[in-house]
Design an enzyme around this catalytic site. Structure first.
Site, PDB file in Angstrom:
ATOM      1  N   ASP A 182       0.835  -1.202   0.000  1.00 14.42           N
ATOM      2  CA  ASP A 182       0.000   0.000   0.000  1.00 14.42           C
ATOM      3  C   ASP A 182       0.872   1.256   0.000  1.00 14.42           C
ATOM      4  O   ASP A 182       0.603   2.213  -0.736  1.00 14.42           O
ATOM      5  CB  ASP A 182      -0.917  -0.022   1.226  1.00 14.42           C
TER       6      ASP A 182
ATOM      7  N   GLU B 254      -1.893  -5.168  -3.837  1.00 13.37           N
ATOM      8  CA  GLU B 254      -0.945  -4.464  -2.964  1.00 13.37           C
ATOM      9  C   GLU B 254       0.121  -5.421  -2.426  1.00 13.37           C
ATOM     10  O   GLU B 254       1.307  -5.066  -2.350  1.00 13.37           O
ATOM     11  CB  GLU B 254      -1.692  -3.794  -1.816  1.00 13.37           C
TER      12      GLU B 254
END
EC number: 3.1.26.3
Length: 223
Positions: free
Chosen positions: A42, A114
């Site tokens: 992320d 991610e």
């Protein structure tokens, strides 16, 4: 052979396949899962997209850049990226998630993207990880541009109502279903000028409210 096929789609041949296997493992399947990788990925994704937008739009202010980045890193967009490489076919899920169609769920797909970014970073370094992000996002980065459409639905609805001197919308959680790790929220949204209450659903209260706000925007025909 399956992982070989996925690596070709991703554009990266792993030196350490354990990183790839971990990135594909949902928490419902094993204790050694992709949650930590998701956390790292992320951060890398936000940096990568932020850098690309900063360089592409030298005249855009901080607010415009933030809204465009939010559009590109949100769950729905990441799920689009995941579907481009048919990521759902390679996920390792627990029996419950598999039975409920977890391989199609946007939240699971987006988390896995991610995690894959982090896995590539750990396997080959930041330059390779950034290159893969830009490869996956090439078309999306070409299409994005500053403007009102980048604002999230709740912001757009609130600004519309304030501009017309109307009361702000009222959101209320009316139902929460599922276990703690797999909840579904249903939210109502009351808007002064709408005769009917609109509803939204999502894997968090925030997402459900955004979905409800989008329904209101469509009913009000806000451009």
């Amino acid at each position: 052979m399956q992982l070989e096929k996925l690596q070709k789609k991703l554009g990266h041949q792993f030196t350490n396949l354990d990183y790839l296997k971990q990135a594909l493992t949902h928490r419902s399947a094993a204790a050694f899962n992709n949650e930590r990788l998701e956390f790292l990925g992320d951060s890398i994704l936000n940096f990568a997209i932020g850098k690309a937008l900063y360089e592409k739009f030298p005249k855009s202010n901080e607010g415009e850049l933030s809204r465009m980045r939010a559009t590109l890193v949100k769950e729905q967009t990441l799920a689009v990226v995941a579907r481009q490489v048919e990521l759902g076919d390679y996920l390792k899920l627990g029996a419950g998630e598999l039975k409920s169609g977890g391989f199609r769920r946007e939240s699971i797909l987006s988390d896995c993207v991610e995690a894959l970014i982090a896995a590539i970073y750990l396997d080959a370094g930041i330059d390779v990880a950034l290159a893969r992000v830009y490869q996956w996002y090439q078309e999306l980065l070409e299409q994005i541009k500053p403007g009102e459409a980048q604002k999230d639905p709740k912001t757009r609805l609130q600004e519309f109502l304030q501009g017309h001197r109307l009361k702000l919308p009222e959101y209320e959680v009316i139902e929460i279903k599922g276990d703690a790790h797999n909840q579904s929220f249903r939210v109502s949204c009351k808007v002064e000028t709408l005769t009917d209450v609109v509803f939204g659903q999502g894997t968090s209260r925030r997402k459900a409210e955004q979905h409800a706000a989008q329904q209101a925007i469509e009913k009000l025909k806000i451009k």
